[in-house]
Design a protein around this motif. Structure first.
Motif, short mmCIF file in Angstrom:
data_model
loop_
_atom_site.label_atom_id
_atom_site.label_comp_id
_atom_site.label_asym_id
_atom_site.label_seq_id
_atom_site.Cartn_x
_atom_site.Cartn_y
_atom_site.Cartn_z
N ALA A 258 0.85 -1.19 0.00
CA ALA A 258 0.00 0.00 0.00
C ALA A 258 0.89 1.24 0.00
N THR A 259 1.07 1.82 -1.15
CA THR A 259 1.98 2.95 -1.30
C THR A 259 1.27 4.25 -1.67
N GLU A 260 -0.04 4.20 -1.85
CA GLU A 260 -0.77 5.40 -2.24
C GLU A 260 -0.72 6.43 -1.11
N THR A 261 -0.42 7.67 -1.45
CA THR A 261 -0.36 8.74 -0.45
C THR A 261 -1.51 9.72 -0.64
N PRO A 262 -2.01 10.37 0.40
CA PRO A 262 -1.56 10.20 1.79
C PRO A 262 -1.98 8.86 2.40
N PHE A 263 -3.00 8.19 1.83
CA PHE A 263 -3.37 6.86 2.30
C PHE A 263 -4.23 6.20 1.23
N GLY A 264 -4.28 4.87 1.30
CA GLY A 264 -5.13 4.11 0.39
C GLY A 264 -6.20 3.37 1.18
N GLN A 265 -7.23 2.91 0.48
CA GLN A 265 -8.33 2.21 1.15
C GLN A 265 -8.64 0.91 0.43
N PHE A 266 -8.84 -0.15 1.21
CA PHE A 266 -9.06 -1.48 0.67
C PHE A 266 -10.27 -2.09 1.38
N VAL A 267 -11.23 -2.58 0.62
CA VAL A 267 -12.43 -3.18 1.19
C VAL A 267 -12.32 -4.69 1.08
N ILE A 268 -12.46 -5.36 2.23
CA ILE A 268 -12.46 -6.82 2.30
C ILE A 268 -13.80 -7.23 2.90
N HIS A 269 -14.66 -7.82 2.06
CA HIS A 269 -16.01 -8.18 2.50
C HIS A 269 -16.72 -6.92 3.04
N ASP A 270 -17.08 -6.91 4.33
CA ASP A 270 -17.82 -5.76 4.87
C ASP A 270 -16.93 -4.80 5.64
N THR A 271 -15.60 -4.97 5.54
CA THR A 271 -14.66 -4.18 6.33
C THR A 271 -13.74 -3.37 5.42
N ARG A 272 -13.47 -2.12 5.83
CA ARG A 272 -12.55 -1.28 5.05
C ARG A 272 -11.27 -1.04 5.85
N VAL A 273 -10.14 -1.26 5.19
CA VAL A 273 -8.83 -1.00 5.78
C VAL A 273 -8.24 0.24 5.13
N THR A 274 -7.93 1.23 5.94
CA THR A 274 -7.24 2.43 5.48
C THR A 274 -5.76 2.23 5.75
N ALA A 275 -4.96 2.18 4.70
CA ALA A 275 -3.53 1.88 4.81
C ALA A 275 -2.73 3.16 4.67
N LEU A 276 -1.95 3.47 5.70
CA LEU A 276 -1.19 4.71 5.76
C LEU A 276 0.30 4.39 5.60
N PRO A 277 0.87 4.63 4.41
CA PRO A 277 2.31 4.39 4.25
C PRO A 277 3.11 5.23 5.22
N TYR A 278 4.30 4.75 5.56
CA TYR A 278 5.11 5.44 6.55
C TYR A 278 5.35 6.89 6.17
N THR A 279 5.17 7.76 7.15
CA THR A 279 5.51 9.18 7.02
C THR A 279 6.06 9.62 8.37
N PRO A 280 7.05 10.52 8.40
CA PRO A 280 7.72 10.84 9.67
C PRO A 280 6.83 11.52 10.70
N GLN A 281 5.84 12.32 10.25
CA GLN A 281 5.05 13.13 11.18
C GLN A 281 3.56 12.95 10.95
N ALA A 282 2.80 13.03 12.04
CA ALA A 282 1.34 13.04 11.95
C ALA A 282 0.90 14.50 11.81
N THR A 283 0.97 15.03 10.60
CA THR A 283 0.64 16.43 10.38
C THR A 283 -0.86 16.67 10.57
N ASP A 284 -1.21 17.92 10.84
CA ASP A 284 -2.62 18.27 10.98
C ASP A 284 -3.38 17.96 9.70
N GLU A 285 -2.76 18.24 8.56
CA GLU A 285 -3.41 17.98 7.28
C GLU A 285 -3.72 16.50 7.11
#
Length: 361
Positions: free
Chosen positions: A94-121
């Motif tokens: 999962a390399t999409e920035t700022p994050f990607g989303q994947f749906v498995i059956h009835d559940t959604r996983v939001t995948a956040l590739p590594y980034t150094p800071q949790a910015t407000d944006e």
């Protein structure tokens, strides 16, 4: 409902076969649990170079699985997936920035590739994501605010993507599947979500002691977040203190633990300190007999080192004096409370001296 097996921080490299074996153990556990998805919370590889060296050997492992394997880059392998490299048909980085989303059956996983800071944006973007009617999980590589025993392996005090529990709770996910800290850790957030580190599936450093775990998310189970024990390589340490006259208890505990270790994939060590009534050589030989091939650091000394100390001798004299006074109960000058106060004061003086010398443990 979805079933997810989560791991992280495998730190694969060519000269660490036990880590590759641990990955195989995780996938075997996923097979046995009939999961719908395996997630890896970053640092699959110990370095970007290792990812290139191991790519061919992983293609077979990551192919023909009955479930997808979703991974995010961590701080160790942040560049490993920037090129369009193939690691197996079941493997999705999962390399999409700022994050990607994947749906498995009835559940959604939001995948956040590594980034150094949790910015407000970034936090606002995660909070204002598109609505979803079903359970949601956030896959991330971060440093949680609370200290976690065992830390982050050999990375010292470096804090990557530092984030607080309240910041995470405001994002309102049901599950927070994290990587970076090498010790298993679980905490419930104020929004009702569960944050969990699985820890390394194989010990990377000596600080990572005890059996390793993966995390099973099962929305249909009463306990829907469970730490699953892995039969994988780990370090372990047994620290014991000998009390004079209680040597057999220590020897029995060592013998019992060694029996357990013999059934596991473990690199153990034993550390023993304290004082023994036994001769030092005899106690050393007894330790060797019960520990077998396990390395032992023996810092014990004979109890003579204590009873010959002037402070100990002073207390002993006072105790003997008390026994004498007890034997002469008819004496008018026998003041029990005054005597006990004297002994208490002298005992405090002894401990004060030991503390001042740095010997009070």
């Amino acid at each position: 409902m979805v079933r997810i097996l989560h791991t992280a921080d495998i730190h694969l490299r060519p000269d660490a076969e036990e880590r590759h074996a641990a990955l195989e153990t995780v996938l075997s556990q996923a097979d046995a649990a009939d999961v719908d998805l395996v997630t890896i919370g970053g640092d699959l590889f110990d370095s970007d170079v290792a990812s290139e060296q191991l790519r061919d050997s992983l293609r077979e492992l990551f192919s023909d699985r009955s479930y997808p394997i979703l991974t995010i880059p961590g701080n160790h392998d942040v560049d490993a997936f920037r090129r369009n490299l193939f690691f197996g048909e079941s493997f999705t980085p999962a390399t999409e920035t700022p994050f990607g989303q994947f749906v498995i059956h009835d559940t959604r996983v939001t995948a956040l590739p590594y980034t150094p800071q949790a910015t407000d944006e970034l936090l606002v973007g995660l909070r204002d994501r598109e609505p979803f009617d079903g359970p949601e999980a956030l896959l991330l590589h971060c440093s949680l605010e609370a200290p976690v025993r065992g830390g982050v392996g050999d990375e010292g005090e470096q804090r990557y993507f530092p984030v607080t529990t309240e910041e995470l709770a405001e994002l309102d996910f049901d599950y927070y599947l994290a990587g970076h800290y090498h010790t298993q850790h679980r905490t419930e957030l104020s929004n009702g979500g569960t944050f969990v580190y699985p820890g390394t599936p194989a010990s990377v450093t000596r600080k990572e002691t005890g059996r390793r775990t993966a995390v099973l998310i099962d929305a249909d189970a009463a306990q829907n977040v469970q730490l699953q024990t892995l039969d994988s390589f780990h370090y372990d340490t047994l620290d014991l203190r000998v009390i004079p006259g209680k040597e057999e208890r220590v020897l029995e505990e060592i013998q019992s633990r060694v029996g357990i270790w013999n059934e596991r994939n473990v690199a153990p060590e034993i550390r023993v300190d304290g004082f023994t009534e036994m001769d030092e050589t005899a106690f050393r030989d007894a330790l060797t007999a019960v520990s077998g091939d396990v390395p032992v650091e023996n810092s014990t000394r004979t109890v003579e080192h204590i009873i010959s100390h002037p402070l100990f001798e002073a207390v002993q004299r006072r105790l003997e004096e008390r026994e004498t006074l007890h034997a002469v109960q008819e004496r008018d000058d026998y003041d029990v409370e005054h005597f006990q106060d004297d002994v208490w004061e002298e005992t405090l003086a002894i401990f004060a001296n030991l503390a001042a010398e740095g010997k009070l443990t």
